[in-house]
Design a protein around this motif. Structure first.
Motif, PDB file in Angstrom:
ATOM      1  N   THR A  54      13.324  38.237  48.613  1.00 11.26           N
ATOM      2  CA  THR A  54      12.793  38.660  47.520  1.00 11.26           C
ATOM      3  C   THR A  54      12.408  40.188  47.483  1.00 11.26           C
ATOM      4  O   THR A  54      12.449  40.838  46.565  1.00 11.26           O
ATOM      5  CB  THR A  54      11.487  37.793  47.244  1.00 11.26           C
ATOM      6  OG1 THR A  54      11.785  36.330  47.024  1.00 11.26           O
ATOM      7  CG2 THR A  54      10.952  38.409  45.658  1.00 11.26           C
ATOM      8  N   ALA A  99      12.820  41.372  34.541  1.00 10.18           N
ATOM      9  CA  ALA A  99      12.627  40.013  35.232  1.00 10.18           C
ATOM     10  C   ALA A  99      11.657  40.419  36.495  1.00 10.18           C
ATOM     11  O   ALA A  99      11.073  39.460  37.050  1.00 10.18           O
ATOM     12  CB  ALA A  99      13.860  39.395  35.695  1.00 10.18           C
ATOM     13  N   LEU A 100      11.784  41.476  36.992  1.00 11.22           N
ATOM     14  CA  LEU A 100      10.995  41.507  38.294  1.00 11.22           C
ATOM     15  C   LEU A 100       9.676  41.796  37.946  1.00 11.22           C
ATOM     16  O   LEU A 100       8.636  41.630  38.922  1.00 11.22           O
ATOM     17  CB  LEU A 100      11.338  43.191  38.742  1.00 11.22           C
ATOM     18  CG  LEU A 100      12.786  43.379  39.288  1.00 11.22           C
ATOM     19  CD1 LEU A 100      12.999  45.041  39.473  1.00 11.22           C
ATOM     20  CD2 LEU A 100      13.030  42.308  40.424  1.00 11.22           C
ATOM     21  N   ASP A 142       8.187  39.103  36.462  1.00 12.48           N
ATOM     22  CA  ASP A 142       7.905  37.653  36.267  1.00 12.48           C
ATOM     23  C   ASP A 142       7.687  36.990  37.609  1.00 12.48           C
ATOM     24  O   ASP A 142       7.765  35.646  37.808  1.00 12.48           O
ATOM     25  CB  ASP A 142       9.416  37.054  35.393  1.00 12.48           C
ATOM     26  CG  ASP A 142       9.286  37.596  34.119  1.00 12.48           C
ATOM     27  OD1 ASP A 142       8.367  37.907  33.586  1.00 12.48           O
ATOM     28  OD2 ASP A 142      10.358  37.623  33.663  1.00 12.48           O
ATOM     29  N   ASP A 143       7.632  37.714  38.893  1.00 10.62           N
ATOM     30  CA  ASP A 143       7.337  37.011  39.969  1.00 10.62           C
ATOM     31  C   ASP A 143       6.332  38.004  40.802  1.00 10.62           C
ATOM     32  O   ASP A 143       6.325  39.143  40.675  1.00 10.62           O
ATOM     33  CB  ASP A 143       8.611  36.996  40.878  1.00 10.62           C
ATOM     34  CG  ASP A 143       8.509  36.609  42.348  1.00 10.62           C
ATOM     35  OD1 ASP A 143       8.844  35.442  42.443  1.00 10.62           O
ATOM     36  OD2 ASP A 143       8.277  37.566  43.377  1.00 10.62           O
ATOM     37  N   LYS A 161      16.721  35.766  42.393  1.00  7.13           N
ATOM     38  CA  LYS A 161      16.378  35.370  43.915  1.00  7.13           C
ATOM     39  C   LYS A 161      17.091  34.555  44.457  1.00  7.13           C
ATOM     40  O   LYS A 161      17.549  34.696  45.822  1.00  7.13           O
ATOM     41  CB  LYS A 161      14.920  34.755  43.699  1.00  7.13           C
ATOM     42  CG  LYS A 161      13.749  35.755  43.092  1.00  7.13           C
ATOM     43  CD  LYS A 161      12.506  35.076  43.251  1.00  7.13           C
ATOM     44  CE  LYS A 161      11.875  34.478  44.234  1.00  7.13           C
ATOM     45  NZ  LYS A 161      10.394  33.931  44.234  1.00  7.13           N
ATOM     46  N   ASN A 187      17.552  36.013  34.894  1.00  9.03           N
ATOM     47  CA  ASN A 187      16.128  35.955  34.942  1.00  9.03           C
ATOM     48  C   ASN A 187      15.708  36.117  36.542  1.00  9.03           C
ATOM     49  O   ASN A 187      16.650  35.964  37.459  1.00  9.03           O
ATOM     50  CB  ASN A 187      15.534  34.560  34.463  1.00  9.03           C
ATOM     51  CG  ASN A 187      16.048  33.534  34.989  1.00  9.03           C
ATOM     52  OD1 ASN A 187      16.502  33.227  36.333  1.00  9.03           O
ATOM     53  ND2 ASN A 187      16.571  32.308  33.996  1.00  9.03           N
ATOM     54  N   ILE A 188      14.463  35.821  36.737  1.00  6.83           N
ATOM     55  CA  ILE A 188      14.087  36.238  38.152  1.00  6.83           C
ATOM     56  C   ILE A 188      14.345  34.882  39.070  1.00  6.83           C
ATOM     57  O   ILE A 188      14.951  35.407  40.293  1.00  6.83           O
ATOM     58  CB  ILE A 188      12.706  36.280  38.023  1.00  6.83           C
ATOM     59  CG1 ILE A 188      11.974  36.712  39.591  1.00  6.83           C
ATOM     60  CG2 ILE A 188      11.775  35.114  37.758  1.00  6.83           C
ATOM     61  CD1 ILE A 188      12.565  38.192  40.193  1.00  6.83           C
ATOM     62  N   SER A 212      17.581  42.120  34.021  1.00  5.86           N
ATOM     63  CA  SER A 212      17.277  41.839  35.325  1.00  5.86           C
ATOM     64  C   SER A 212      16.267  42.908  35.854  1.00  5.86           C
ATOM     65  O   SER A 212      15.525  42.592  36.849  1.00  5.86           O
ATOM     66  CB  SER A 212      18.619  42.266  36.144  1.00  5.86           C
ATOM     67  OG  SER A 212      19.241  43.196  35.888  1.00  5.86           O
ATOM     68  N   THR A 243       7.739  40.467  43.672  1.00  6.34           N
ATOM     69  CA  THR A 243       8.334  41.501  43.002  1.00  6.34           C
ATOM     70  C   THR A 243       7.517  42.508  42.076  1.00  6.34           C
ATOM     71  O   THR A 243       7.539  43.723  42.231  1.00  6.34           O
ATOM     72  CB  THR A 243       9.504  41.221  42.086  1.00  6.34           C
ATOM     73  OG1 THR A 243       8.992  40.500  41.150  1.00  6.34           O
ATOM     74  CG2 THR A 243      10.404  40.540  42.832  1.00  6.34           C
TER      75      THR A 243
END
Length: 327
Positions: free
Chosen positions: A186, A274-275, A277-278, A176, A171-172, A271, A281
């Motif tokens: 990041t 997951a980018l 989720d931030d 990180k 996950n993010i 993965s 990113t």
């Protein structure tokens, strides 16, 4: 970085902080043109071999780029990913590395360099230079590679346990933390993830997203359902051998289409997804698909930073005569 309340957790946090502090001093002793006098044609020799390889086997571009990443994230960029032992207990044989390919190409480059300049160019530098040259060969950016790394003498299979390579289903938060532990931020995370614009992945790396995401025979709700349907045609349950393109349609071309796929919820690996989720990113994903994209420039910058992780320079380590074994 997470905080921990128990004593064991505090110790882990302290170790991570120490590791981060050490990373700030990394890269010392590297420089552009390190071999200008000792082996003036070194980079041309590497480029020539890679151009020959790419002309007949362009699908090796992704694996050869990954070699640099897998090398640097364990023990630093010291060529330890290349080592063999009779017992098979080196990094190369850890589960995350079993799908790596291209070791014979590194050997081919090393042989050419040994003929020109015996005992001069390290295997660790070869891995870094090859990563740049396969990127260029697939229409990606050129960057000046800092050289001067020396080769490590150790490669231990258990080094991949903790902190190991970030897994394909990370996950993010995990991603990180993994990058931060190695002095990468990041932005470096999302930029280097863009390397997935070339190459392939085994169906087993994302099978759960298609067939059993939560253990109930379901699919990953964050993945585009039409994309899932297409992937199911290629990847059947328990398939351990079939390869799927990380960037369908242009997996042999280094471009920005990976970011377009991820924004459309068509990132192949968890993965990748997951980018989204931030905020940082996700913002970069959008920027990389615009006319003002700085991805090519950023990729070179982040690759240089990654290439400084845990390097051995000066009198440390050695210059291997053969990349798969110590002198």
């Amino acid at each position: 970085m997470a905080t921990y309340k128990n004593s064991c957790g505090v110790f882990v946090l302290q170790m991570m902080v120490v590791a981060l502090l050490c990373l700030h001093a990394q890269g010392q002793g590297l420089k552009i043109g390190f071999y200008d006098k000792s082996c003036p044609h070194a980079e041309k020799i590497v480029s020539k071999v890679i151009d020959e390889v790419m002309a007949v086997a362009p699908s090796l571009s992704g694996p050869l780029l990954r070699l640099h990443f897998h090398d640097c994230f364990i023990r630093g960029c010291d060529g330890s990913i290349l080592l063999d032992t009779p017992t098979g207990q080196t990094e190369k044989f850890a589960p995350p590395n079993l799908s790596l390919r291209g070791f014979n190409i590194i050997d081919r480059v090393k042989l050419a360099l040994e003929k020109a300049c015996p005992g001069v160019v390290s295997c660790a530098d070869i891995v870094a230079l090859v990563a740049r040259d396969v990127t260029v060969a697939t229409k990606g950016p050129f960057w000046e590679v800092e050289t001067g790394r020396r080769d490590g003498k150790l490669s231990i299979i258990t080094d991949l346990r903790n902190p190991g390579l970030p897994p394909f289903n990370a996950n993010i938060t995990t991603l990180k933390q993994s990058f931060a532990l190695r002095g990468l931020n990041t932005k470096d995370l999302v930029v280097l993830s863009g390397g997935h614009t070339i190459g392939t992945s085994h169906c087993s790396s994302f099978e759960s997203r298609l067939y059993n995401f939560t253990g109930k025979g379901d699919t990953d709700p964050t993945m585009d359902q039409n994309y899932i349907a297409r992937l199911k045609l290629k990847c059947k349950p328990k398939d351990q051998t079939t390869l799927a393109e990380l960037d369908p349609g242009s997996f042999k071309t280094f471009d920005d289409s990976y970011f377009k796929l991820v924004t459309k919820r068509r990132g192949l690996l968890q993965s990748d997804a997951a980018l989204l989720d931030d905020p940082e990113t996700r913002s970069y994903l959008v920027q990389a698909t615009s006319h003002g994209s700085t991805f090519f420039k950023d990729f070179g910058v982040s690759m240089v930073k990654m290439g400084r992780i845990g390097v051995l320079t000066g009198s440390q380590g050695e210059i291997r005569k053969v990349c798969s074994k110590t002198n």
